[in-house]
Write an enzyme that holds these catalytic residues in place. Structure first.
Site, PDB file in Angstrom:
ATOM      1  N   ASP A  14       0.819  -1.183   0.166  1.00  0.00           N
ATOM      2  CA  ASP A  14       0.008   0.150  -0.125  1.00  0.00           C
ATOM      3  C   ASP A  14       0.817   1.249  -0.004  1.00  0.00           C
ATOM      4  O   ASP A  14       1.828   1.330   1.006  1.00  0.00           O
ATOM      5  CB  ASP A  14      -0.687  -0.060   1.406  1.00  0.00           C
TER       6      ASP A  14
ATOM      7  N   GLU B  21      30.622   5.426   5.418  1.00  0.00           N
ATOM      8  CA  GLU B  21      30.503   3.978   5.737  1.00  0.00           C
ATOM      9  C   GLU B  21      30.534   3.329   4.359  1.00  0.00           C
ATOM     10  O   GLU B  21      30.325   2.172   4.210  1.00  0.00           O
ATOM     11  CB  GLU B  21      29.550   3.518   6.636  1.00  0.00           C
TER      12      GLU B  21
ATOM     13  N   CYS C  63      26.407   5.642  10.699  1.00  0.00           N
ATOM     14  CA  CYS C  63      25.866   6.943  10.476  1.00  0.00           C
ATOM     15  C   CYS C  63      26.435   8.165  11.684  1.00  0.00           C
ATOM     16  O   CYS C  63      26.062   9.312  11.508  1.00  0.00           O
ATOM     17  CB  CYS C  63      24.098   6.818  10.553  1.00  0.00           C
TER      18      CYS C  63
ATOM     19  N   THR D  31      14.089   2.500   2.386  1.00  0.00           N
ATOM     20  CA  THR D  31      14.735   3.451   3.156  1.00  0.00           C
ATOM     21  C   THR D  31      16.391   3.818   2.608  1.00  0.00           C
ATOM     22  O   THR D  31      17.241   4.037   3.277  1.00  0.00           O
ATOM     23  CB  THR D  31      14.858   2.871   4.907  1.00  0.00           C
TER      24      THR D  31
ATOM     25  N   SER E  72      16.729  -2.419  15.227  1.00  0.00           N
ATOM     26  CA  SER E  72      17.762  -1.409  15.027  1.00  0.00           C
ATOM     27  C   SER E  72      16.619  -0.185  15.642  1.00  0.00           C
ATOM     28  O   SER E  72      17.346   0.878  16.108  1.00  0.00           O
ATOM     29  CB  SER E  72      18.076  -1.167  13.367  1.00  0.00           C
TER      30      SER E  72
ATOM     31  N   HIS F 161      19.037  12.045  13.622  1.00  0.00           N
ATOM     32  CA  HIS F 161      19.267  11.249  12.399  1.00  0.00           C
ATOM     33  C   HIS F 161      18.141  10.661  11.901  1.00  0.00           C
ATOM     34  O   HIS F 161      17.398  10.133  12.504  1.00  0.00           O
ATOM     35  CB  HIS F 161      20.430  10.019  13.026  1.00  0.00           C
TER      36      HIS F 161
ATOM     37  N   LYS G 165       9.330   9.444  15.948  1.00  0.00           N
ATOM     38  CA  LYS G 165       9.021   8.347  17.054  1.00  0.00           C
ATOM     39  C   LYS G 165      10.177   9.122  18.209  1.00  0.00           C
ATOM     40  O   LYS G 165       9.764   8.906  19.252  1.00  0.00           O
ATOM     41  CB  LYS G 165       9.542   7.124  16.725  1.00  0.00           C
TER      42      LYS G 165
ATOM     43  N   ASN H 104      17.669   8.218   2.982  1.00  0.00           N
ATOM     44  CA  ASN H 104      18.892   7.990   3.838  1.00  0.00           C
ATOM     45  C   ASN H 104      19.982   8.275   3.218  1.00  0.00           C
ATOM     46  O   ASN H 104      20.569   8.112   2.287  1.00  0.00           O
ATOM     47  CB  ASN H 104      18.835   6.691   4.625  1.00  0.00           C
TER      48      ASN H 104
ATOM     49  N   SER I  77      24.472   2.906  13.716  1.00  0.00           N
ATOM     50  CA  SER I  77      24.275   1.431  14.132  1.00  0.00           C
ATOM     51  C   SER I  77      25.596   0.914  14.464  1.00  0.00           C
ATOM     52  O   SER I  77      26.621   1.116  14.125  1.00  0.00           O
ATOM     53  CB  SER I  77      23.740   0.808  13.017  1.00  0.00           C
TER      54      SER I  77
HETATM   55  P1  HMG Z   1       8.697  -3.134   7.587  1.00  0.00           P
HETATM   56  O1  HMG Z   1       8.809  -4.207   8.350  1.00  0.00           O
HETATM   57  O2  HMG Z   1       8.713  -3.144   5.940  1.00  0.00           O
HETATM   58  O3  HMG Z   1       7.697  -2.047   8.020  1.00  0.00           O
HETATM   59  O4  HMG Z   1      10.301  -2.285   7.726  1.00  0.00           O
HETATM   60  P2  HMG Z   1       6.510  -2.074   9.044  1.00  0.00           P
HETATM   61  O5  HMG Z   1       5.524  -3.356   9.076  1.00  0.00           O
HETATM   62  O6  HMG Z   1       7.378  -2.220  10.494  1.00  0.00           O
HETATM   63  O7  HMG Z   1       5.771  -0.860   8.961  1.00  0.00           O
HETATM   64  C1  HMG Z   1       6.389   0.331   9.036  1.00  0.00           C
HETATM   65  C2  HMG Z   1       5.411   1.274   9.434  1.00  0.00           C
HETATM   66  O8  HMG Z   1       4.304   1.808   8.414  1.00  0.00           O
HETATM   67  C3  HMG Z   1       4.731   1.004  10.660  1.00  0.00           C
HETATM   68  O9  HMG Z   1       4.279   1.982  11.339  1.00  0.00           O
HETATM   69  C4  HMG Z   1       3.381   0.434  10.157  1.00  0.00           C
HETATM   70  O10 HMG Z   1       2.004   0.593  11.124  1.00  0.00           O
HETATM   71  C5  HMG Z   1       3.012   1.305   9.017  1.00  0.00           C
HETATM   72  P3  HMG Z   1       4.758   2.276  13.158  1.00  0.00           P
HETATM   73  O11 HMG Z   1       4.151   1.223  13.804  1.00  0.00           O
HETATM   74  O12 HMG Z   1       6.181   2.118  12.919  1.00  0.00           O
HETATM   75  O13 HMG Z   1       4.490   3.685  13.431  1.00  0.00           O
HETATM   76  N1  HMG Z   1       2.138   0.991   7.975  1.00  0.00           N
HETATM   77  C6  HMG Z   1       1.190   1.705   7.463  1.00  0.00           C
HETATM   78  N2  HMG Z   1       0.792   3.179   7.659  1.00  0.00           N
HETATM   79  C7  HMG Z   1      -0.099   3.662   6.801  1.00  0.00           C
HETATM   80  N3  HMG Z   1      -0.602   2.793   5.805  1.00  0.00           N
HETATM   81  C8  HMG Z   1      -0.373   1.620   5.799  1.00  0.00           C
HETATM   82  C9  HMG Z   1       0.560   0.998   6.513  1.00  0.00           C
HETATM   83  N4  HMG Z   1       1.185  -0.184   6.488  1.00  0.00           N
HETATM   84  C10 HMG Z   1       1.911  -0.101   7.398  1.00  0.00           C
HETATM   85  N5  HMG Z   1      -1.106   0.905   4.850  1.00  0.00           N
HETATM   86  C11 HMG Z   1      11.775  -0.914   8.530  1.00  0.00           C
HETATM   87  C12 HMG Z   1      10.481  -1.206   8.379  1.00  0.00           C
HETATM   88  C13 HMG Z   1      12.182   0.404   8.944  1.00  0.00           C
HETATM   89  C14 HMG Z   1      12.147  -1.854   9.626  1.00  0.00           C
HETATM   90  C15 HMG Z   1      12.702  -1.324   7.390  1.00  0.00           C
HETATM   91  O14 HMG Z   1      12.420  -0.593   6.235  1.00  0.00           O
HETATM   92  C16 HMG Z   1      14.117  -1.432   7.495  1.00  0.00           C
HETATM   93  O15 HMG Z   1      14.692  -2.568   7.928  1.00  0.00           O
HETATM   94  N6  HMG Z   1      14.772  -0.243   7.260  1.00  0.00           N
HETATM   95  C17 HMG Z   1      16.285  -0.272   7.157  1.00  0.00           C
HETATM   96  C18 HMG Z   1      16.726  -0.148   8.936  1.00  0.00           C
HETATM   97  C19 HMG Z   1      16.485   1.178   9.372  1.00  0.00           C
HETATM   98  O16 HMG Z   1      16.320   2.167   8.739  1.00  0.00           O
HETATM   99  N7  HMG Z   1      16.586   1.465  10.804  1.00  0.00           N
HETATM  100  C20 HMG Z   1      16.666   2.702  11.467  1.00  0.00           C
HETATM  101  C21 HMG Z   1      17.185   2.542  12.810  1.00  0.00           C
HETATM  102  S1  HMG Z   1      18.680   2.215  12.613  1.00  0.00           S
HETATM  103  C22 HMG Z   1      19.616   3.435  12.037  1.00  0.00           C
HETATM  104  O17 HMG Z   1      18.952   4.517  11.779  1.00  0.00           O
HETATM  105  C23 HMG Z   1      20.900   3.405  11.369  1.00  0.00           C
HETATM  106  C24 HMG Z   1      20.856   3.352   9.832  1.00  0.00           C
HETATM  107  O18 HMG Z   1      20.858   4.480   9.173  1.00  0.00           O
HETATM  108  C25 HMG Z   1      22.433   2.636   9.650  1.00  0.00           C
HETATM  109  C26 HMG Z   1      23.668   3.192   9.988  1.00  0.00           C
HETATM  110  O19 HMG Z   1      23.755   3.787  10.920  1.00  0.00           O
HETATM  111  O20 HMG Z   1      24.708   3.188   9.307  1.00  0.00           O
HETATM  112  C27 HMG Z   1      20.071   2.491   9.598  1.00  0.00           C
END
Ligand code: HMG
Length: 392
Positions: free
Chosen positions: A31, A81, A113, A154, A203, A235, A244, A277, A309
């Protein structure tokens, strides 16, 4: 009285193509509102094979450099990185491309990051000791998770370049900060991989836990509370993540302040929402977005949460200078973002797969349509061929 030190100028570069995330959602059977609202991303920068972290950093840095400031740079600290060599620092390639003087230190800084924040703090400490010095700090990355992966929405990429000096025009940094490191496997990229490995939901929990830890410690160290802040920038791996973070502390503010902090958060996420990102540059793109889209006058205290991370978090603060609009090229940045063109999902997948392969083969890249001044023309004899055009 101690000298004021901080960010004097900020440059930003992202390539000239993007993927509309509503299209990606449809292609992946999701969606669109999950991406647009749930994740909070609208567009994602698509990085062509002719751009890497060195060229993107050069394109960002040239926005803020003149021949005079180039000759005054004492040090280049390159946070990334997505480095192009396991030995030689991206900063050395960058210093050569930009024509910096040879009496310059040039170093790469890595901690996911968090790298650019380490660079910024090292730069500020250096300038506190050597107030006449200028330090160029870079945060440049390509966020890659892989086609059809949960992290795909992302991705993104680009570069931030910051000049750190005494008596800065944009932001004076406070010397106090709070930092926290723990060995956590939430996101990592072994040297043989081009895409990151990530425990996505874990994460996001670690990110929030680290924010809580350093925010509490910062308040304990300084005696400040949320009432002392005009804005918080985060970040932003995706904009919902920072939202959040803000929601975690918002209940401790008055109703009026909750509204103004939320308005400033909206300003600070606008550019990230349309780029994706940048990994280590993301926090500073968010700060730039606040400066571009917010209603700051100067004198406001801004809190910064940096997260890398693996994992390292830091909370620090600074005061926006009334002259902050002199520190970035608003017209150029607006034009760069507005003039990008959308690619289809098929074109994005093709570009994703065309990234310079991790092998020793000679490659000549399809250059000629570059809008950027600095670009990668290919590889010969296991050396990257960096080029610049004079017409940009
Ligand atoms: P996912 O499993 O696809 O998504 O992964 P989800 O099922 O958790 O859904 C995401 C959100 O969308 C949820 O909202 C759902 O409710 C909502 P939340 O509960 O979180 O508020 N949702 C909807 N909203 C509106 N209409 C809809 C609908 N359906 C669902 N129809 C995840 C999401 C971010 C985990 C994934 O994309 C991922 O693994 N990303 C990469 C990791 C990442 O970015 N982590 C962030 C923290 S770590 C960090 O910041 C360091 C980093 O930058 C790296 C570094 O340091 O080098 C990553």
């Amino acid at each position: 009285m101690s000298v004021k030190v901080g960010i004097d100028q900020i440059g930003f570069y992202t390539p000239d193509q993007y993927l509309p995330l509503a299209d990606l959602a449809v292609a992946r059977g999701d969606d669109p509102n999950k991406y647009l609202i749930g994740i909070g991303q609208t567009k994602q920068a698509v990085i062509p094979p002719t751009q890497d972290v060195v060229t993107m950093a050069a394109n960002a840095a040239e926005q803020i450099l003149s021949d005079t400031t180039k000759s005054e740079i004492a040090m280049v600290l390159f946070g990334t990185e997505s480095g192009v060599d396991n030995s030689k620092a991206s900063a050395v390639y960058l210093a050569h491309l930009l024509g910096l003087p040879t009496n310059t230190r040039a170093i790469e800084v890595k901690q996911a990051c968090y790298g650019a924040t380490a660079g910024l703090q090292i730069a500020a400490d250096f300038v506190r000791v050597h107030p006449a010095a200028k330090v160029l700090v870079i945060g440049a990355d390509i966020a890659r998770y892989g086609l059809h992966s949960a992290g795909e929405v992302t991705q993104g990429g680009g570069a931030i370049a910051m000049m750190v000096t005494a008596n800065p025009r944009v932001l004076t940094l406070d010397a106090v900060s709070s930092y926290h490191t723990e060995d956590v496997m939430d996101f990592w990229r072994p040297v043989y991989r081009t895409e990151a490995l990530v425990d996505g939901r874990y994460s996001t929990n670690v990110y929030l836990k680290f924010f809580e830890t350093v925010w509490q410690d910062y308040q304990r160290q300084t005696g400040k509370t949320i009432a002392d802040f005009t804005a918080f920038v985060f970040h932003l791996p995706f904009t919902k993540m920072g939202r959040k973070g803000l929601r975690q502390i918002l209940p401790t503010a008055s109703a009026d302040q909750q509204a103004s902090l939320t308005a400033n958060f909206e300003a600070s996420q606008e550019d990230n929402r349309n780029v994706g990102n940048l990994y280590t540059g993301s926090l500073y793109l968010s700060f730039l977005s606040l400066l571009r889209h917010g209603q700051l006058q100067g004198g406001e205290t801004v809190g910064f949460f940096s997260y890398g991370s693996g994992a390292e978090g830091e909370f620090f603060s600074g005061t926006v200078e009334p002259t902050y609009r002199k520190g970035f090229a608003e017209a150029k940045i607006a034009a760069m973002l507005d003039q990008r063109t959308a690619v289809t999902v098929d074109e994005y997948e093709e570009l994703f797969n065309e990234q310079l392969p991790n092998d020793a083969e000679d490659v000549r890249l399809p250059v000629g349509t570059e809008h950027a001044r600095y670009y990668l023309a290919g590889r010969r004899g296991e050396q990257r061929l960096y080029r610049q055009q004079t017409t940009c």
